[in-house]
Design an enzyme around this catalytic site. Structure first.
Site, PDB file in Angstrom:
ATOM      1  N   HIS A  19       0.840  -1.208   0.000  1.00 34.56           N
ATOM      2  CA  HIS A  19       0.000   0.000   0.000  1.00 34.56           C
ATOM      3  C   HIS A  19       0.874   1.257   0.000  1.00 34.56           C
ATOM      4  O   HIS A  19       0.578   2.239  -0.683  1.00 34.56           O
ATOM      5  CB  HIS A  19      -0.868   0.059   1.262  1.00 34.56           C
ATOM      6  CG  HIS A  19      -1.927  -1.011   1.367  1.00 34.56           C
ATOM      7  ND1 HIS A  19      -2.086  -1.778   2.493  1.00 34.56           N
ATOM      8  CD2 HIS A  19      -2.883  -1.419   0.493  1.00 34.56           C
ATOM      9  CE1 HIS A  19      -3.097  -2.612   2.321  1.00 34.56           C
ATOM     10  NE2 HIS A  19      -3.590  -2.420   1.108  1.00 34.56           N
ATOM     11  N   LYS A  56     -15.790  -7.579   7.175  1.00 36.30           N
ATOM     12  CA  LYS A  56     -16.813  -8.119   8.078  1.00 36.30           C
ATOM     13  C   LYS A  56     -16.259  -8.325   9.480  1.00 36.30           C
ATOM     14  O   LYS A  56     -16.908  -8.052  10.466  1.00 36.30           O
ATOM     15  CB  LYS A  56     -17.340  -9.440   7.520  1.00 36.30           C
ATOM     16  CG  LYS A  56     -18.399  -9.239   6.461  1.00 36.30           C
ATOM     17  CD  LYS A  56     -19.175 -10.535   6.228  1.00 36.30           C
ATOM     18  CE  LYS A  56     -19.802 -10.536   4.851  1.00 36.30           C
ATOM     19  NZ  LYS A  56     -19.048 -11.310   3.863  1.00 36.30           N
ATOM     20  N   ARG A 115      -1.754  -5.883  -8.063  1.00 41.58           N
ATOM     21  CA  ARG A 115      -0.551  -6.658  -7.767  1.00 41.58           C
ATOM     22  C   ARG A 115      -0.275  -7.714  -8.823  1.00 41.58           C
ATOM     23  O   ARG A 115       0.858  -8.011  -9.162  1.00 41.58           O
ATOM     24  CB  ARG A 115      -0.682  -7.360  -6.409  1.00 41.58           C
ATOM     25  CG  ARG A 115      -0.627  -6.446  -5.232  1.00 41.58           C
ATOM     26  CD  ARG A 115      -1.099  -7.146  -4.006  1.00 41.58           C
ATOM     27  NE  ARG A 115      -2.495  -7.564  -4.165  1.00 41.58           N
ATOM     28  CZ  ARG A 115      -3.263  -7.991  -3.184  1.00 41.58           C
ATOM     29  NH1 ARG A 115      -2.770  -8.107  -1.980  1.00 41.58           N
ATOM     30  NH2 ARG A 115      -4.511  -8.320  -3.399  1.00 41.58           N
ATOM     31  N   SER A 143      -2.830  -7.846   3.182  1.00 46.64           N
ATOM     32  CA  SER A 143      -3.179  -7.686   4.601  1.00 46.64           C
ATOM     33  C   SER A 143      -3.651  -9.023   5.167  1.00 46.64           C
ATOM     34  O   SER A 143      -3.313  -9.387   6.301  1.00 46.64           O
ATOM     35  CB  SER A 143      -4.290  -6.651   4.761  1.00 46.64           C
ATOM     36  OG  SER A 143      -3.886  -5.414   4.248  1.00 46.64           O
TER      37      SER A 143
END
Ligand code: PNS
Length: 162
Positions: free
Chosen positions: A17, A41, A92, A130
């Protein structure tokens, strides 16, 4: 003055990022990193925690034209909120393309002015996500190569409390 919006979950921010952020900050007058409030979520970090981590790493990188904020609801509305000209997303690998393509076209369907620009991070980040970082940390692996030291500390701290 061209402002670009860089939205995402950033749960947590990775070196990938940051690579995109640095590249975008060299092209645009202002980059707004926008943390989506309700995208994940079951997030590891709350939106305020994610913002704090982003603000700290952006400060340490001395990126003067990068701001960190958050948005709730639709991305197309956030574009107007931050007076941004377009959205930027990182690509990516080819596997990202389908999801990103669909999202970019849906956003343009919702608002014809919502353009999405794609930037490729350095290949050394092509496999960094992540999700994988959280999984590696949960299993006690070394996450230091993939996130800034401050973020690595926050992740370790989180899992030590879990
Ligand atoms: O980092 P992520 O999880 O890939 O980011 C996805 C994000 C937050 C950019 C996307 O889920 C989003 O824009 N959410 C806001 C709600 C919205 O506008 N959804 C419709 C997208 S077509």
């Amino acid at each position: 003055m061209k402002t670009i919006l860089y939205p995402g979950s950033f749960d947590p921010v990775t070196n990938g990022h940051l690579d995109i952020t640095k590249r975008a900050s060299r092209i645009f007058d202002k980059v707004v990193i926008a943390v989506a409030m309700n995208a994940e979520k079951d997030p590891l970090f709350t939106p305020p925690e994610r913002i704090e981590m982003l603000q700290e790493v952006v400060r340490r990188l001395e990126l003067g034209n990068v701001e960190v904020s958050m948005f709730d609801g639709l991305l197309v509305n956030a574009l107007a909120q931050f007076q941004a000209s377009a959205v930027i997303r990182g690509l990516r690998a080819v596997s990202d393309f389908e999801y990103e393509f669909q999202m970019a076209l849906m956003n343009r369907e919702l608002n014809d002015k919502c353009e999405t620009l794609f930037m490729m991070p350095s290949p050394e980040y092509s496999f960094v996500s992540s999700r994988l970082i959280k999984e590696i940390a949960r299993c006690g692996g070394d996450i230091n190569p993939f996130v800034p030291p401050f973020v690595a500390d926050c992740i370790r701290d989180k899992f030590s409390k879990h």
